[in-house]
Structure formats: structure tokens, C-alpha cells
Design a protein around this motif. Structure first.
Motif, short mmCIF file in Angstrom:
data_model
loop_
_atom_site.label_atom_id
_atom_site.label_comp_id
_atom_site.label_asym_id
_atom_site.label_seq_id
_atom_site.Cartn_x
_atom_site.Cartn_y
_atom_site.Cartn_z
N THR A 39 -43.37 20.19 -41.34
CA THR A 39 -43.44 19.37 -40.13
C THR A 39 -42.20 19.58 -39.27
O THR A 39 -41.15 20.01 -39.75
N ILE A 40 -42.34 19.26 -37.99
CA ILE A 40 -41.22 19.38 -37.06
C ILE A 40 -40.05 18.51 -37.52
O ILE A 40 -38.89 18.93 -37.48
N ASN A 41 -40.35 17.29 -37.96
CA ASN A 41 -39.27 16.39 -38.38
C ASN A 41 -38.50 16.95 -39.57
O ASN A 41 -37.27 16.83 -39.63
N ASN A 42 -39.19 17.53 -40.53
CA ASN A 42 -38.50 18.12 -41.68
C ASN A 42 -37.69 19.35 -41.28
O ASN A 42 -36.56 19.54 -41.74
N GLY A 54 -47.59 34.83 -43.76
CA GLY A 54 -48.59 35.86 -43.59
C GLY A 54 -49.10 35.87 -42.17
O GLY A 54 -48.76 35.00 -41.36
N PRO A 55 -49.93 36.85 -41.82
CA PRO A 55 -50.37 37.00 -40.43
C PRO A 55 -51.17 35.82 -39.91
O PRO A 55 -51.19 35.58 -38.70
N GLU A 56 -51.81 35.06 -40.80
CA GLU A 56 -52.67 33.97 -40.35
C GLU A 56 -51.88 32.71 -39.97
O GLU A 56 -52.39 31.85 -39.26
N SER A 57 -50.64 32.60 -40.43
CA SER A 57 -49.88 31.37 -40.19
C SER A 57 -48.53 31.59 -39.50
O SER A 57 -47.89 30.62 -39.08
N ALA A 58 -48.10 32.83 -39.37
CA ALA A 58 -46.74 33.10 -38.88
C ALA A 58 -46.50 32.55 -37.48
O ALA A 58 -45.48 31.90 -37.23
N PHE A 59 -47.41 32.81 -36.56
CA PHE A 59 -47.19 32.38 -35.17
C PHE A 59 -47.01 30.87 -35.09
O PHE A 59 -46.07 30.38 -34.45
N GLU A 60 -47.90 30.12 -35.72
CA GLU A 60 -47.80 28.66 -35.67
C GLU A 60 -46.50 28.18 -36.30
O GLU A 60 -45.87 27.23 -35.80
N ASN A 61 -46.08 28.81 -37.38
CA ASN A 61 -44.82 28.43 -38.02
C ASN A 61 -43.63 28.69 -37.12
O ASN A 61 -42.72 27.86 -37.01
N VAL A 62 -43.62 29.85 -36.47
CA VAL A 62 -42.51 30.21 -35.58
C VAL A 62 -42.43 29.21 -34.42
O VAL A 62 -41.35 28.71 -34.09
N CYS A 74 -37.97 35.49 -38.47
CA CYS A 74 -39.33 35.72 -38.94
C CYS A 74 -39.48 37.13 -39.48
O CYS A 74 -39.17 38.11 -38.79
N GLY A 75 -39.99 37.23 -40.71
CA GLY A 75 -40.24 38.53 -41.31
C GLY A 75 -41.71 38.77 -41.61
O GLY A 75 -42.05 39.79 -42.22
N SER A 76 -42.58 37.87 -41.20
CA SER A 76 -44.02 38.07 -41.40
C SER A 76 -44.52 39.17 -40.48
O SER A 76 -44.09 39.27 -39.32
N THR A 77 -45.45 39.97 -40.97
CA THR A 77 -46.02 41.04 -40.15
C THR A 77 -47.51 40.80 -39.97
O THR A 77 -48.11 39.92 -40.59
N GLY A 78 -48.10 41.57 -39.07
CA GLY A 78 -49.54 41.48 -38.85
C GLY A 78 -49.97 40.45 -37.81
O GLY A 78 -51.16 40.21 -37.63
N TRP A 79 -49.01 39.86 -37.07
CA TRP A 79 -49.34 38.80 -36.11
C TRP A 79 -48.83 39.13 -34.70
O TRP A 79 -48.89 38.29 -33.80
N LEU A 80 -48.36 40.35 -34.48
CA LEU A 80 -47.61 40.66 -33.26
C LEU A 80 -48.44 40.68 -31.98
O LEU A 80 -47.87 40.81 -30.89
N ALA A 81 -49.73 40.51 -32.08
CA ALA A 81 -50.53 40.34 -30.86
C ALA A 81 -50.09 39.10 -30.10
O ALA A 81 -50.31 38.99 -28.88
N ARG A 82 -49.41 38.17 -30.78
CA ARG A 82 -48.95 36.93 -30.15
C ARG A 82 -47.42 36.88 -30.01
O ARG A 82 -46.86 35.81 -29.76
N TYR A 83 -46.80 38.05 -30.16
CA TYR A 83 -45.33 38.10 -30.11
C TYR A 83 -44.80 37.63 -28.75
O TYR A 83 -43.81 36.89 -28.70
#
Length: 238
Positions: A39-42, A54-62, A74-83
């Protein structure tokens, strides 16, 4: 520093070990068993976050880290379409962001060698260039983020090649990346230039995850108290 680890798999645990050795505190560890703690608070309780999921969650986490106002590595790969979206979020939230396809000091030196070799080989059209990357079977994306970085560096210098493809190809405009998944294999990347006369090859082989984990912690130390978008070249000065 107080570090939030977003992703507590094999890489997260290796990062934790290095961070503790370097005197840092892990104040949040998010794995698949406690996703509700992400969470944002944590995250706001940390000085910096390190994201390896992983690619399915990296963007939202960042983006969540940026919205919390916490610098994120961030070291997750496979999500760079949203970089580009991630970069925009960083600027909007006046945060700090450092993405790397590979945090190993050796690999980043390998990147520099690859760029220079691509420059030297560009005039020599008789050589065909191809890439091979080998990883463990649990790696979800193919080709690896490191292989894509290497390929894009070559495409930037080689006018014969127009795009990379993740398969063997006889088309002159294709830069082939061959992906192999073998256990155990922390990571090998090979750049091969072949001609009827001779071959030139450069290769990097990781023996374990320590190099990646150390680089990620170095990046977090660099990013602490900064604003903006950075790369491992900034961390290492190369």
C-alpha cells in the motif's frame, strides 16, 4: 536507508542479504503471501523502494511508489510498453525512478563494450550479427530485458538491421535473438559477428544473483534523496 522490497522471491531475498550487509534496514517485504501490505501508506515509511516482481505487476508497483513519493529502483522486465507512462508518473509526482534491464556491474560494462563493438562493426557489412541469451526455466519473459537492451544498442549502430526477432531468421534486416531456458542458469548473453572469413564474439556469464543484487542496492543508494529519471550509467559513471 529504510528499504521497501516489492517482490520477495529469489532476487528479493538476495537483495535483502546485500542490503543488510551494507547497513540498511528492510522495513517492508512484499511477496505473493502478503500482497495486501503493498500500500501507499506502507511504502511511504521507506526511503527508497526496490521493485523486482514480474511483467504483469511491475508498472502498477512502480506508479504506486511514485504516488507515495518514494524513489523506486525497478528491475522487472517485460513491461516496457508502459515505460513512458512510468516516466511521466515520476515527473508528475516529482519522484525518482531508475529502471535497468540488468543491475550487474559486469553486465553494464558489457553494455558499453557492445555499443563500442557495434560502432566498430557497422562499416563491415560482410559480418552478420546475432544474439543468444540463456536463463533458468523460471524466467517468465523471452527474450530477456538484457538481450533487448543489447539488441537495441546494435540496431542503433547497424543500418542493415531494422528490427530484432526472437527466433532464427534468414532475413538480412532481422537481428535474431535466440532464447534458451536451461536449469540452472542465472544468465548468459552472447553477441556473435560471423563472416565467411572469421567470427567475433563477446560473452557475459553470471555465476549467481549476487552481482544483480549488489547493483540494485548500489542503485538504491544512488537514488536516495534524488529527483528525476536515471539509469545504471549514472550510477556507475560509464
Amino acid at each position: 536507508m529504510k528499504i521497501a522490497l516489492i517482490g520477495y522471491g529469489k532476487m528479493g531475498k538476495a537483495i535483502e542479504e546485500i542490503a543488510l550487509q551494507r547497513g540498511h534496514e528492510i522495513m517492508l517485504k512484499v511477496g505473493i503471501e502478503n500482497l495486501e501490505d503493498n500500500t501507499i501508506n506502507n511504502i511511504r515509511k521507506a526511503d527508497v523502494a526496490i521493485e523486482f516482481t514480474g511483467p504483469e505487476s511491475a508498472f502498477e508497483n512502480v506508479v504506486r511508489c511514485m504516488e507515495a513519493g518514494v524513489p523506486v529502483v525497478c528491475g522487472s522486465t517485460g513491461w516496457l510498453a508502459r515505460y513512458e507512462e512510468a516516466k511521466n508518473s515520476c515527473l508528475t509526482n516529482k519522484s525518482a525512478f531508475l529502471y535497468a534491464s540488468n543491475f550487474s556491474v559486469g553486465v553494464n560494462i558489457f553494455f558499453a563494450l557492445n555499443k563500442r563493438l557495434a560502432e566498430l562493426m557497422a562499416p563491415h557489412k560482410e559480418y552478420n550479427v546475432a544474439l543468444t541469451e540463456i536463463h533458468h526455466t523460471a524466467k517468465l519473459d523471452a527474450p530477456s530485458g538484457t538481450a533487448i537492451t543489447l539488441a537495441e544498442q546494435i540496431l542503433d549502430k547497424n543500418t542493415q538491421k531494422k528490427q530484432w526477432v526472437n527466433q532464427p531468421s534468414t532475413q538480412a534486416e532481422d537481428l535474431s535473438i535466440l532464447s534458451e531456458r536451461i536449469d540452472p542458469a542465472p544468465g548468459t548473453h552472447i553477441i556473435s559477428y560471423t563472416s565467411p572469413i572469421d567470427d567475433i564474439e563477446i560473452k557475459h556469464t553470471a555465476h549467481n544473483r549476487t552481482g544483480f543484487a549488489t547493483g540494485a542496492v548500489l542503485a538504491a543508494e544512488f537514488l536516495h534523496d534524488k529527483k528525476g529519471i536515471f539509469s545504471m550509467s549514472d550510477v556507475l559513471g560509464i
